[in-house]
Motif scaffolding. Structure first.
Motif, PDB file in Angstrom:
ATOM      1  N   HIS A 267     -37.928   0.718  49.913  1.00 55.60           N
ATOM      2  CA  HIS A 267     -36.898   0.665  50.971  1.00 55.60           C
ATOM      3  C   HIS A 267     -37.565   0.875  52.323  1.00 55.60           C
ATOM      4  CE1 HIS A 267     -33.065   1.224  53.043  1.00 55.60           C
ATOM      5  NE2 HIS A 267     -33.501   2.374  53.537  1.00 55.60           N
TER       6      HIS A 267
ATOM      7  N   HIS B 260     -37.589  -0.527  56.834  1.00 58.67           N
ATOM      8  CA  HIS B 260     -36.941  -1.246  57.943  1.00 58.67           C
ATOM      9  C   HIS B 260     -38.028  -1.710  58.907  1.00 58.67           C
ATOM     10  CE1 HIS B 260     -32.944   0.289  56.795  1.00 58.67           C
ATOM     11  NE2 HIS B 260     -33.507   1.476  56.644  1.00 58.67           N
TER      12      HIS B 260
ATOM     13  N   HIS C 188     -27.551   1.493  51.725  1.00 52.84           N
ATOM     14  CA  HIS C 188     -27.712   2.958  51.845  1.00 52.84           C
ATOM     15  C   HIS C 188     -26.537   3.632  51.131  1.00 52.84           C
ATOM     16  CE1 HIS C 188     -29.834   1.496  55.565  1.00 52.84           C
ATOM     17  NE2 HIS C 188     -30.744   2.330  55.084  1.00 52.84           N
TER      18      HIS C 188
ATOM     19  N   HIS D 177     -31.442   6.290  48.968  1.00 50.38           N
ATOM     20  CA  HIS D 177     -31.157   7.712  49.227  1.00 50.38           C
ATOM     21  C   HIS D 177     -30.428   8.435  48.087  1.00 50.38           C
ATOM     22  CE1 HIS D 177     -32.908   7.238  53.117  1.00 50.38           C
ATOM     23  NE2 HIS D 177     -32.054   6.298  53.437  1.00 50.38           N
TER      24      HIS D 177
ATOM     25  N   ASP E 103     -38.298   4.199  54.236  1.00 56.20           N
ATOM     26  CA  ASP E 103     -37.198   4.149  55.198  1.00 56.20           C
ATOM     27  C   ASP E 103     -37.680   3.937  56.632  1.00 56.20           C
ATOM     28  OD1 ASP E 103     -34.511   4.030  55.752  1.00 56.20           O
ATOM     29  OD2 ASP E 103     -34.209   6.195  55.871  1.00 56.20           O
TER      30      ASP E 103
HETATM   31 ZN   LIG Z   1     -32.799   2.963  55.428  1.00 57.37          ZN
END
Ligand SMILES: [Zn+2]
Length: 470
Positions: free
Chosen positions: A64, A66, A227, A264, A315
């Protein structure tokens, strides 16, 4: 290519350490493994890459991330500093993402990819947002991924936070890109780029939007990347909207399943863990981010005990997944004040086997398996899973995603203790060579596919403009 004279750590089923080992790479995947003496005699004409005693491991996977977040580094947040998670979203991320142009998206991505290659991360599952540059954004990222030569699975985060029109545009971008990737999941573009359906989080999505996305994803044969219960705010919002907790709400609306990644899962209860298990939903644990946002500690041990596939993501923190492993090893012990709370082999299981299980279906089949399928002998994957080539292990038939790590063990290193070498002594800064699909992306710490100087110079220039717009 024959990688020779390495200490192989194979991972996979027959997890073993092979001293002075060698790997034959052909057509992007691993064609043979053995001792250097044996393979050098067997393939005398093969071009050799001498590992000179370094550790040879599968490349790391990030479940995961970004790419769009790179320009946040060092940025001053206007006004009072955020005091909780919803304010972090509103004051930082939802301002940054709105300021991004397609050119910013390209350079933000390239910065992350250079960082990933440097630290031996060879496959990443990205979650993208740029509300004022939605259409075509996934193509821009895909192009950067192909230039870099790593693997990445892409999606656009659908959200109702900016109104109907932006939600619609997000849905269209996912649909367009998944269709372009020929069903998204079978490794078009040589197995480098994959696609899934992105959703922001329960707290910014209406029932109506979620139902529409669920119907469309079913038609496309795609899962979701979303998420889930990152902060209590998500749980409170879900209870208010539906009387259900986040995982319950998403299940009712058809969002969960074996192809869905729930990032998460910090605030979930036993019932919700049962639902994740039953639906085969995958979970991405991001300990650095959870600590930074002060949202809580995910019940990772409980999830693993129930047989949920929990992998490791960053993340948007840097591409050094070794650091993420180190933090995952430490945080659960401290949170429980129990030195037995998390073991090094559990951390490595998340980072390698589980991440591989999560990521591999996005990158399709290697040419040999494709040939077998054409010959009428399709390998049969477990129910609900897609046929795919193994990732995250050094085994014959797996993708040749390999890293050479300049680590000299000061104590004996063997199959039963290397997880402790990794959590206490190995770091991404020791990665010397990075190979993806048999292509060398970094050698002797020099990037071969990306011009780092140009990327960083341009990124600094663009980031300064983004900051001014914010
Ligand atoms: Zn995230």
């Amino acid at each position: 290519m024959l990688v020779t004279h390495g200490t192989l750590i194979t991972f996979g089923e027959k997890n073993q350490v092979v001293p002075d080992g060698a790997i034959l790479v052909r057509d992007g995947y691993i064609a043979d493994i053995g001792s250097t003496a044996e393979l050098a005699a067997k393939y005398p004409d093969e071009e050799a890459l001498d590992a000179e005693g370094k550790l040879v491991m599968p490349g790391l996977i990030c479940a995961h991330t970004h790419f769009y977040g790179a320009f946040a580094r060092g940025m001053a947040i206007p006004g009072e500093p955020p005091k909780n998670f919803p304010e972090i979203l509103q004051k930082l991320w939802w301002r940054l993402d709105k300021a991004l142009t397609l050119e910013d998206v390209r350079y933000s991505t390239l910065v992350c990819l250079a960082d990933a290659i440097r630290h031996g991360t060879t496959a990443l599952i990205d979650h993208h947002a740029s509300p004022n540059a939605i259409e075509g954004s996934l193509d821009v990222i895909a192009q950067a991924v192909e230039e870099a030569g790593v693997r990445a699975c892409l999606c656009y985060e659908v959200s109702d936070r900016d109104g109907k029109e932006k939600a619609r545009a997000g849905i269209k971008e996912n649909e367009r890109f998944i269709r372009k990737m020929k069903g998204g999941l079978m490794g078009a573009r040589g197995g480098l780029v994959g696609a899934t359906f992105g959703l922001h989080a329960s707290l910014t999505l209406s029932d109506e939007t979620l139902e529409e996305c669920a119907a469309l994803a079913r038609e496309l044969g795609a899962g979701f990347h979303i998420h889930v219960a990152e902060d209590m705010a998500d749980v409170e919002d879900s209870l208010e909207k539906s009387g259900l907790r986040v995982v319950e709400r998403l299940e009712r609306l058809g969002i969960l399943g074996p192809r869905t990644i729930a990032a998460h899962c910090v605030h979930i209860n036993e019932r919700e863990m049962g639902i994740l298990r039953e639906t085969g939903t995958k979970v991405a644990h991001n300990p650095r981010s959870n600590m930074n946002n002060a949202v809580g500690v995910a019940p990772v041990l409980e999830m693993l005990r129930r047989g949920i596939t929990v992998g490791l993501g960053n993340d948007g923190f840097g591409g050094n997944m070794f650091t993420e492993m180190h933090v995952a090893y430490l945080v659960h012990k401290l949170a429980r004040r129990d030195p037995q709370a998390m073991s090094a082999d559990q951390v490595l299981r998340m980072a390698f086997q589980n991440n591989a299980q999560i990521a591999a279906p996005f990158f399709g089949l290697n040419p040999e398996e494709k040939g077998k399928r054409l010959g009428g002998h399709p390998p049969s994957p477990p129910a609900g899973e897609l046929p795919c080539t193994p990732l995250g292990e050094l085994s014959v038939g797996a993708w040749a995603d390999i890293i050479l790590v300049d680590y000299r063990p000061p104590t004996p290193l063997a199959a039963d203790n290397f997880p402790w070498h990794i959590v206490f002594g190995v770091d991404g800064t020791q990665v010397d060579t990075t190979i993806v699909g048999g292509r060398v992306l970094m050698k002797g710490r020099e990037l071969l596919t990306l011009d780092e100087e140009e990327i960083y110079a341009k990124a600094r220039e663009l980031a300064a403009k983004v900051w001014r717009r914010i």
